[in-house]
Scaffold this active site. Structure first.
Site, short mmCIF file in Angstrom:
data_model
loop_
_atom_site.label_atom_id
_atom_site.label_comp_id
_atom_site.label_asym_id
_atom_site.label_seq_id
_atom_site.Cartn_x
_atom_site.Cartn_y
_atom_site.Cartn_z
N ASP A 125 0.88 -1.09 0.08
CA ASP A 125 -0.06 0.01 -0.04
C ASP A 125 0.94 1.28 -0.31
OD1 ASP A 125 -2.89 1.33 0.37
OD2 ASP A 125 -1.49 2.33 1.81
N GLU A 151 -0.57 -1.20 -6.19
CA GLU A 151 -1.73 -0.36 -6.43
C GLU A 151 -1.34 0.31 -7.94
OE1 GLU A 151 -3.98 1.56 -2.60
OE2 GLU A 151 -1.86 1.89 -2.90
N ASP A 198 -3.09 1.60 6.67
CA ASP A 198 -2.18 1.20 5.77
C ASP A 198 -2.18 -0.11 5.56
OD1 ASP A 198 -2.09 3.72 5.01
OD2 ASP A 198 -0.31 4.30 6.50
#
Length: 398
Positions: free
Chosen positions: A179, A263, A359
């Protein structure tokens, strides 16, 4: 397996060699801009652009013209590469811009007979330049494919692109999700946390002082050139520190994990100007500007690029997943609700009461979505080509 790798060193040229390199870079810029002007004129007239062969014939004519005899004193391979760069840029963007003097000056050698290197004595020989010393900081492996000479902040650099055969590697380590953030640069699904470097923030005050001093100098004066070099050196220091930071983290992750899920962030969209709802959500225009500055200071795209090729070298794999709902989905019960995110760092599921750092929750959801995408790619090869996320990627249990 064929591995291509680049090595960059700082050159130690003499004064005459520096002037000659400036001359070669200037000729390459002249050829690029001249050919671009012709292509734009043909476009305005509705005529098809010239191809590579026609541009090469045009270059041969320029080298024989009395108006530009100095083009004959420059290696023709460097000039031809400028035309190839223009051909690719014109095909990709259809509206490339003219090159400016002292803006990313560089030139390129591709022929092996124009290049010879003596690593033992830290020197190399290039066509029209002779022997040049360089700072040999590490051993270079493989055969030389090409050489690029560039300048930044009045310092010259040489970049060797090499190729060599290596044995296929077998990836080691478990899968991990990452993340990305601003307060935490990277949070891994196994609990590891990497704090941000914030290279620009560390040098922001020194850069502001140098830029203010630069703005007060008379243009093109000696003091103006000194201050310009000072600003360029600070920018170089910022970039070097950021790249070193990203290389260390990406190397550690790629050597210890066989599968990395990250991501698929759209940095350009995330750092748009502070207008509308996006600006009000972070405290108005001033808050959005600070957030944009922090986002661009992280280097997320460069981190992903480094991870991708290093994992490929080590036999691993990188999977990019959509960041949609990764921060508001409970990893235990799969409940999706905005109320799950209590603050920037706190996550508490309103359905099952699960509590964890936000997170880390995002990293766990990224890992689950990566497993879902990998499973879909194995069952449906067309899925792997399209790159679309399954609608229930965060609801599957792996």
């Amino acid at each position: 397996m064929q591995r291509f790798q680049s090595y960059k060193f700082e050159l130690r040229p003499t004064g005459n060699q520096q002037r000659q390199m400036r001359r070669i870079a200037g000729c390459c810029r002249f050829v690029f801009n001249g050919a671009l002007a012709i292509q734009m004129k043909r476009r305005d007239q509705g005529v098809a652009p010239l191809d590579s062969a026609a541009l090469s014939l045009l270059l041969a004519q320029w080298r024989r013209q009395p108006e530009s005899p100095w083009l004959a004193d420059v290696p023709i391979g460097c000039l031809q590469q400028s035309l190839r760069n223009l051909d690719r840029a014109y095909a990709r963007y259809h509206n490339p811009v003219f090159k400016k003097r002292r803006r990313s000056d560089s030139f390129y050698y591709a022929k092996s007979n124009d290049i010879r290197i003596d690593q033992a004595n830290s020197r190399l020989v290039l066509s029209k330049l002779g022997w040049i010393r360089y700072r040999n900081s590490r051993e270079m492996l493989g055969r030389i494919v090409s050489v690029t000479i560039s300048v930044a902040a009045e310092r010259w650099f040489v970049s060797f692109l090499t190729g060599r055969e290596v044995a296929p590697q077998i990836a080691q380590g478990p899968a991990v999700g990452i993340d990305m953030g601003v307060v935490r640069f990277a949070t891994l699904s196994n609990g590891a946390v990497y704090s941000p470097l914030n290279s620009f923030r560390r040098h922001e005050k020194a850069l502001a002082v140098a830029q203010r001093s630069f703005s007060r100098k008379t243009k093109y004066s000696n003091n103006w050139r000194k201050e310009r070099n000072r600003v360029q050196r600070i920018h170089m220091r910022i970039g070097n520190a950021r790249r070193d930071f990203l290389h260390k983290i990406s190397t550690t992750i790629s050597q210890n994990h066989a599968l990395v899920c990250i991501e698929d962030l759209r940095v350009s969209a995330m750092s748009q100007s502070p207008t509308g709802k996006a600006g009000r959500a972070v405290g108005g225009g001033q808050g959005k500007r600070r957030l944009n500055k922090s986002i661009l200071d992280q280097g997320w795209f460069e981190f992903r690029r480094q991870l991708e090729y290093k994992l490929k070298w080590n036999g691993g794999r990188l999977i990019a997943v959509s960041p949609r709902n990764t921060s508001i989905t409970c990893p235990r019960c799969r409940n999706i609700a905005k109320e799950n995110r209590l603050s920037q760092s706190q996550f508490q599921c309103v359905a099952c009461g699960f509590q964890e750092n936000a997170d880390l929750v995002g990293a766990l959801n990224v890992l689950r979505a990566g497993h879902a995408r990998l499973a879909c790619a194995e069952t449906s090869p067309a899925y792997g080509v399209s790159g679309q996320e399954p609608t229930d990627a965060l609801s599957q249990d792996f």
